[in-house]
Design an enzyme around this catalytic site. Structure first.
Site, PDB file in Angstrom:
ATOM      1  N   ARG A  64     -40.539   3.414  17.723  1.00 62.53           N
ATOM      2  CA  ARG A  64     -41.803   3.303  18.448  1.00 62.53           C
ATOM      3  C   ARG A  64     -42.209   1.833  18.485  1.00 62.53           C
ATOM      4  O   ARG A  64     -41.560   0.984  17.874  1.00 62.53           O
ATOM      5  CB  ARG A  64     -42.903   4.220  17.905  1.00 62.53           C
ATOM      6  CG  ARG A  64     -42.931   4.554  16.448  1.00 62.53           C
ATOM      7  CD  ARG A  64     -43.352   3.452  15.499  1.00 62.53           C
ATOM      8  NE  ARG A  64     -44.485   2.704  15.970  1.00 62.53           N
ATOM      9  CZ  ARG A  64     -44.735   1.460  15.630  1.00 62.53           C
ATOM     10  NH1 ARG A  64     -43.922   0.798  14.810  1.00 62.53           N
ATOM     11  NH2 ARG A  64     -45.775   0.818  16.087  1.00 62.53           N
TER      12      ARG A  64
ATOM     13  N   GLN B 240     -49.572   4.447  11.450  1.00 57.91           N
ATOM     14  CA  GLN B 240     -48.623   3.325  11.552  1.00 57.91           C
ATOM     15  C   GLN B 240     -49.058   2.155  10.667  1.00 57.91           C
ATOM     16  O   GLN B 240     -48.227   1.394  10.179  1.00 57.91           O
ATOM     17  CB  GLN B 240     -48.528   2.825  13.008  1.00 57.91           C
ATOM     18  CG  GLN B 240     -47.817   3.746  13.962  1.00 57.91           C
ATOM     19  CD  GLN B 240     -48.784   4.647  14.696  1.00 57.91           C
ATOM     20  OE1 GLN B 240     -49.834   5.001  14.178  1.00 57.91           O
ATOM     21  NE2 GLN B 240     -48.443   5.041  15.902  1.00 57.91           N
TER      22      GLN B 240
ATOM     23  N   ALA C 160     -43.955  -0.801  21.674  1.00 59.24           N
ATOM     24  CA  ALA C 160     -43.560  -1.050  23.067  1.00 59.24           C
ATOM     25  C   ALA C 160     -42.253  -1.850  23.215  1.00 59.24           C
ATOM     26  O   ALA C 160     -41.325  -1.401  23.911  1.00 59.24           O
ATOM     27  CB  ALA C 160     -44.722  -1.715  23.807  1.00 59.24           C
TER      28      ALA C 160
ATOM     29  N   ARG D 111     -41.836   8.431  27.085  1.00 60.47           N
ATOM     30  CA  ARG D 111     -43.232   8.168  26.701  1.00 60.47           C
ATOM     31  C   ARG D 111     -43.892   7.441  27.875  1.00 60.47           C
ATOM     32  O   ARG D 111     -43.288   6.542  28.451  1.00 60.47           O
ATOM     33  CB  ARG D 111     -43.314   7.303  25.422  1.00 60.47           C
ATOM     34  CG  ARG D 111     -42.953   8.082  24.158  1.00 60.47           C
ATOM     35  CD  ARG D 111     -43.284   7.282  22.912  1.00 60.47           C
ATOM     36  NE  ARG D 111     -44.697   7.350  22.558  1.00 60.47           N
ATOM     37  CZ  ARG D 111     -45.255   6.612  21.593  1.00 60.47           C
ATOM     38  NH1 ARG D 111     -44.532   5.739  20.924  1.00 60.47           N
ATOM     39  NH2 ARG D 111     -46.534   6.731  21.309  1.00 60.47           N
TER      40      ARG D 111
ATOM     41  N   ASP E 125     -49.515  -2.134  24.677  1.00 62.15           N
ATOM     42  CA  ASP E 125     -48.489  -1.268  25.277  1.00 62.15           C
ATOM     43  C   ASP E 125     -48.397  -1.484  26.773  1.00 62.15           C
ATOM     44  O   ASP E 125     -47.362  -1.219  27.388  1.00 62.15           O
ATOM     45  CB  ASP E 125     -48.777   0.195  24.964  1.00 62.15           C
ATOM     46  CG  ASP E 125     -48.451   0.465  23.510  1.00 62.15           C
ATOM     47  OD1 ASP E 125     -49.312   0.199  22.659  1.00 62.15           O
ATOM     48  OD2 ASP E 125     -47.303   0.878  23.233  1.00 62.15           O
TER      49      ASP E 125
HETATM   50  O1  MRU Z   1     -47.501   4.946  19.390  1.00 63.99           O
HETATM   51  P1  MRU Z   1     -46.836   3.678  18.965  1.00 63.99           P
HETATM   52  O2  MRU Z   1     -46.656   3.564  17.496  1.00 63.99           O
HETATM   53  O3  MRU Z   1     -45.570   3.415  19.741  1.00 63.99           O
HETATM   54  O4  MRU Z   1     -47.875   2.551  19.395  1.00 63.99           O
HETATM   55  C1  MRU Z   1     -47.592   1.218  19.136  1.00 63.99           C
HETATM   56  C2  MRU Z   1     -48.691   0.293  19.511  1.00 63.99           C
HETATM   57  O5  MRU Z   1     -49.723   0.690  20.021  1.00 63.99           O
HETATM   58  C3  MRU Z   1     -48.423  -1.168  19.335  1.00 63.99           C
HETATM   59  O6  MRU Z   1     -49.602  -1.855  19.055  1.00 63.99           O
HETATM   60  C4  MRU Z   1     -47.804  -1.739  20.613  1.00 63.99           C
HETATM   61  O7  MRU Z   1     -46.733  -0.964  21.039  1.00 63.99           O
HETATM   62  C5  MRU Z   1     -47.329  -3.119  20.431  1.00 63.99           C
HETATM   63  S1  MRU Z   1     -45.993  -3.185  19.303  1.00 63.99           S
HETATM   64  C6  MRU Z   1     -45.445  -4.774  19.195  1.00 63.99           C
END
Ligand code: MRU
Length: 344
Positions: free
Chosen positions: A46, A195, A48, A88, A236
């Site tokens: 996970r 996370q 982005a 996603r 994202d």
């Molecule tokens: O649902 P996730 O864990 O994939 O969400 C991740 C985030 O919201 C991060 O802040 C974003 O992807 C940037 S990661 C460098």
């Protein structure tokens, strides 16, 4: 210990199963495009930028055994893109990566299929390397916005686990710590998927950066006590006007930051900017399983048969963002203009 979200061994994409962290380090071998889809959809990988690079390898795995008929090959490649894009919906890096692979193949459409396949693999490898380089630059640019003695708040996980290396917002914190020494972090646990508690706390600990972990609802109080000098979050998807989708809770932090006059920064590579959308209103927001809200650590915490909202992301309007830290430099308002200029 070096934390790596993914690794391609020439045939198999190895993904670290982030659902089991921080307790177990389990390798998930992805041999097919279906395995990659599953890894992204089920959040084994996970963040982005990380899902973008995983999808690029997924494109290769999807067509590597395709026949030499060019028409069939291109149909399979386009189907692979459509399939991976559906894993996603919010992070634009996914579509950005699959489009880049498809465009590379189109550029070479006169060449033999085997040559195009090789070029696709090389493009995925290049994207992996570029992500690490970009994130290093984000840390370099972003750390110039902080100084010795600062405490930086962050949400979700934006470190090496969410990228190929260094991270985005995390890279800013890490670089600031390396440069100024007396730099601390405050990590929000990031309910419901945790996370922050599971992943960012692990990465901060590994990096030796002093930090406090807090629950999300403590952030306003901590800000009101003057304990935060700046907030840096990942993204994202960033619309052409600077509106930013990021992990649920980011918008709340931005509103609180404005009230407490604390600088609020978004850090992301330019691949996170979606020039095709005017504003954040157009960003699709992923809704996840209600179990993530009704359960904590695998245990039910709410009564059965109740209604639940579980949006995984929110949108922070551009007016709440002081700057967007990218690999090409720090963007200031009006974002519509600064973004346009940087994408030229
Ligand atoms: O649902 P996730 O864990 O994939 O969400 C991740 C985030 O919201 C991060 O802040 C974003 O992807 C940037 S990661 C460098």
């Amino acid at each position: 210990m070096e934390i790596r979200s993914l690794r391609f061994d020439g045939e198999i994409l190895h993904v670290l199963d982030q659902r089991r962290l921080p307790f177990e380090f389990i390798d998930v071998p992805c041999k097919t495009i279906q395995d990659v889809w599953e890894a992204i959809n089920k959040m084994k990988i996970r963040g982005a930028p990380a899902i973008g690079v995983a999808a690029a390898y997924g494109m290769y795995l999807g067509i590597k055994d395709s026949f030499d008929d060019k028409e069939v090959f291109f149909k399979e490649l386009k189907d692979a893109k459509k399939y991976l894009d559906s894993a996603r919906p919010t992070a634009v890096n996914l579509k950005w990566a699959t489009s880049r692979i498809l465009n590379k193949a189109k550029e070479l459409k006169e060449r033999p299929v085997n040559e195009i396949k090789k070029a696709i693999l090389n493009e995925a490898i290049a994207m992996e390397k570029e992500d690490a380089d970009r994130n290093y630059k984000i840390g370099e640019f972003g750390s110039a916005l902080f100084k010795d003695g600062d405490t930086i708040m962050t949400i979700c996980n934006t470190g090496a686990l969410a990228t190929v290396a260094y991270g985005t917002a995390f890279s800013v914190i890490r670089r600031s710590f390396e440069k100024y020494k007396d730099v601390k972090a405050i990590a929000l646990e990031t309910r419901p998927y945790l996370q922050g508690a599971r992943l960012t706390a692990l990465e901060l600990k590994e990096a030796g950066i002093p930090f406090h972990l807090i629950t999300d609802n403590m952030s306003g109080f901590i800000m009101s006590k003057g304990l935060v000098n700046g907030i840096v979050v990942g993204a994202d998807r960033i619309a052409s006007n600077g509106d930013t989708a990021n992990k649920i809770g980011t918008y709340t932090l931005a509103v609180l930051a404005m009230y407490h006059k604390i600088p609020f920064y978004v850090a992301a590579p330019i691949s996170t900017i979606d020039p095709e959308i005017e504003s954040g209103a157009e960003i699709p927001i992923e809704e996840r399983n209600p179990d993530e809200v009704t359960h904590c650590g695998g245990k039910r915490i709410a009564p059965e048969g109740i209604a639940v909202y579980n949006p995984a992301f929110d949108v922070t309007p551009n007016r709440l963002i002081d700057a967007i830290i990218t690999d090409k430099g720090v963007l200031r308002k009006p974002f519509k203009e600064s973004i346009k200029k940087i994408l030229k």
